[in-house]
Design a protein around this motif. Structure first.
Motif, short mmCIF file in Angstrom:
data_model
loop_
_atom_site.label_atom_id
_atom_site.label_comp_id
_atom_site.label_asym_id
_atom_site.label_seq_id
_atom_site.Cartn_x
_atom_site.Cartn_y
_atom_site.Cartn_z
N LYS A 3 5.76 -11.73 19.12
CA LYS A 3 5.50 -11.29 18.38
C LYS A 3 4.03 -12.18 18.35
CE LYS A 3 8.87 -10.96 15.13
NZ LYS A 3 9.72 -10.76 13.82
N VAL A 4 2.93 -12.07 17.44
CA VAL A 4 1.67 -12.46 17.54
C VAL A 4 1.71 -13.54 16.40
CG1 VAL A 4 -0.64 -12.84 16.67
CG2 VAL A 4 0.33 -10.85 17.96
N VAL A 5 1.68 -14.94 16.04
CA VAL A 5 2.03 -15.99 14.71
C VAL A 5 0.55 -16.52 14.36
CG1 VAL A 5 4.54 -16.28 15.87
CG2 VAL A 5 2.41 -17.79 16.38
N GLN A 6 -0.72 -16.02 15.33
CA GLN A 6 -1.87 -17.03 14.27
C GLN A 6 -2.67 -15.60 15.44
OE1 GLN A 6 -2.29 -20.37 14.96
NE2 GLN A 6 -4.32 -20.91 14.52
N ALA A 7 -3.85 -15.54 15.15
CA ALA A 7 -5.09 -15.06 15.27
C ALA A 7 -6.24 -15.37 15.17
CB ALA A 7 -4.51 -13.02 15.42
N ASN A 8 -7.59 -15.21 15.55
CA ASN A 8 -8.73 -15.56 14.95
C ASN A 8 -9.50 -15.06 15.43
OD1 ASN A 8 -7.32 -18.53 13.60
ND2 ASN A 8 -6.87 -19.39 15.53
N PRO A 9 -11.09 -15.19 14.98
CA PRO A 9 -12.28 -14.53 16.04
C PRO A 9 -12.53 -15.31 16.78
CG PRO A 9 -12.02 -14.73 12.99
CD PRO A 9 -10.99 -15.24 13.72
N ALA A 10 -12.67 -14.90 18.11
CA ALA A 10 -12.78 -16.03 18.73
C ALA A 10 -14.82 -15.27 19.36
CB ALA A 10 -12.15 -15.62 20.47
N GLY A 11 -15.57 -14.56 18.93
CA GLY A 11 -16.48 -14.30 19.12
C GLY A 11 -17.23 -12.55 19.52
N GLY A 12 -17.88 -11.92 19.21
CA GLY A 12 -17.81 -10.92 20.66
C GLY A 12 -16.79 -10.17 20.11
N THR A 13 -16.28 -9.35 20.67
CA THR A 13 -15.06 -8.68 20.20
C THR A 13 -13.82 -8.54 20.46
OG1 THR A 13 -15.31 -7.76 22.28
CG2 THR A 13 -16.86 -7.03 20.72
N ARG A 14 -13.69 -10.31 20.58
CA ARG A 14 -12.58 -10.75 21.70
C ARG A 14 -11.80 -11.48 19.80
NH1 ARG A 14 -14.13 -15.74 23.82
NH2 ARG A 14 -16.37 -15.20 23.10
N ILE A 15 -10.68 -11.69 20.25
CA ILE A 15 -9.44 -12.41 19.28
C ILE A 15 -8.18 -13.44 20.06
CG2 ILE A 15 -8.32 -12.09 17.56
CD1 ILE A 15 -9.00 -9.81 16.68
N GLY A 16 -8.79 -14.37 19.37
CA GLY A 16 -7.50 -15.60 19.97
C GLY A 16 -6.45 -15.40 19.46
N LEU A 17 -5.57 -15.17 20.30
CA LEU A 17 -3.89 -14.84 19.61
C LEU A 17 -2.85 -16.02 19.98
CD1 LEU A 17 -4.10 -11.10 20.60
CD2 LEU A 17 -4.47 -12.12 18.43
N LEU A 18 -2.51 -15.84 19.56
CA LEU A 18 -0.82 -17.38 19.73
C LEU A 18 0.27 -16.70 19.81
CD1 LEU A 18 0.51 -20.42 20.13
CD2 LEU A 18 0.69 -20.13 18.37
N PHE A 19 0.93 -16.44 20.61
CA PHE A 19 2.03 -15.56 20.66
C PHE A 19 3.80 -16.62 20.06
CE2 PHE A 19 -0.63 -13.32 23.26
CZ PHE A 19 -0.35 -11.99 23.25
N SER A 20 4.81 -15.89 19.87
CA SER A 20 5.66 -17.04 19.25
C SER A 20 6.47 -17.24 20.67
CB SER A 20 6.51 -15.48 19.02
OG SER A 20 7.15 -14.30 19.62
N ASP A 21 6.20 -16.61 21.96
CA ASP A 21 6.59 -17.60 22.95
C ASP A 21 5.70 -19.05 23.83
OD1 ASP A 21 4.41 -16.31 24.19
OD2 ASP A 21 5.66 -16.28 25.98
N GLY A 22 5.19 -19.65 22.73
CA GLY A 22 4.57 -20.20 23.11
C GLY A 22 2.56 -20.52 23.37
N THR A 23 2.56 -18.95 24.42
CA THR A 23 1.45 -18.37 24.66
C THR A 23 0.35 -18.39 24.24
OG1 THR A 23 2.49 -16.30 25.50
CG2 THR A 23 3.10 -17.82 26.89
N VAL A 24 -0.97 -18.79 24.88
CA VAL A 24 -1.72 -17.86 24.18
C VAL A 24 -3.36 -17.22 24.60
CG1 VAL A 24 -2.34 -20.46 22.86
CG2 VAL A 24 -2.94 -20.09 24.92
N GLY A 25 -4.03 -16.33 24.22
CA GLY A 25 -4.95 -15.67 25.54
C GLY A 25 -5.65 -15.40 24.00
N GLU A 26 -7.44 -14.96 25.05
CA GLU A 26 -8.00 -14.20 24.15
C GLU A 26 -7.62 -12.49 24.53
OE1 GLU A 26 -11.35 -16.36 24.93
OE2 GLU A 26 -11.39 -17.51 23.56
N PHE A 27 -7.89 -11.89 23.45
CA PHE A 27 -7.88 -10.33 24.01
C PHE A 27 -8.94 -9.58 23.86
CE2 PHE A 27 -6.45 -5.58 22.52
CZ PHE A 27 -5.76 -5.18 23.76
N ASP A 28 -9.47 -8.86 24.29
CA ASP A 28 -11.20 -8.02 24.05
C ASP A 28 -10.99 -6.64 24.01
OD1 ASP A 28 -13.52 -7.51 23.77
OD2 ASP A 28 -14.57 -8.64 26.31
#
Length: 88
Positions: A3-28
């Motif tokens: 699951k996505v547990v947190q989402a934040n704007p990351a600039g431009g068309t990217r969204i920073g995501l924190l997943f329930s497994d403890g991983t993070v990434g920016e989705f464009d």
């Protein structure tokens, strides 16, 4: 189930995501916008794009667009951009 547990704007068309497994990434969202589909085209507008919210672990917008956490997680993993979250 991821699951996505947190989402934040990351600039431009990217969204920073924190997943329930403890991983993070920016989705464009650029590739989704480029499709020009009825549900994805509104993402080209920054104001609309910033209106995302989380529902049952999915990334959603008011027009009914929902991106499953598992799909986004898989794309980031395949792109090699998924990382372990930094613990403070």
């Amino acid at each position: 189930m991821i699951k996505v547990v947190q989402a934040n704007p990351a600039g431009g068309t990217r969204i920073g995501l924190l997943f329930s497994d403890g991983t993070v990434g920016e989705f464009d969202l650029a590739s989704l916008i480029a499709r020009g589909a009825e549900l994805t085209l509104p993402l080209a507008d920054e104001t609309f794009r910033s209106r995302f919210f989380l529902e049952l672990g999915a990334l959603c917008w008011p027009n009914g667009l929902e991106l499953s956490a598992a799909s986004v997680h898989r794309r980031l993993l395949e792109a090699g951009t998924l990382q372990a979250a930094q613990v403070a």
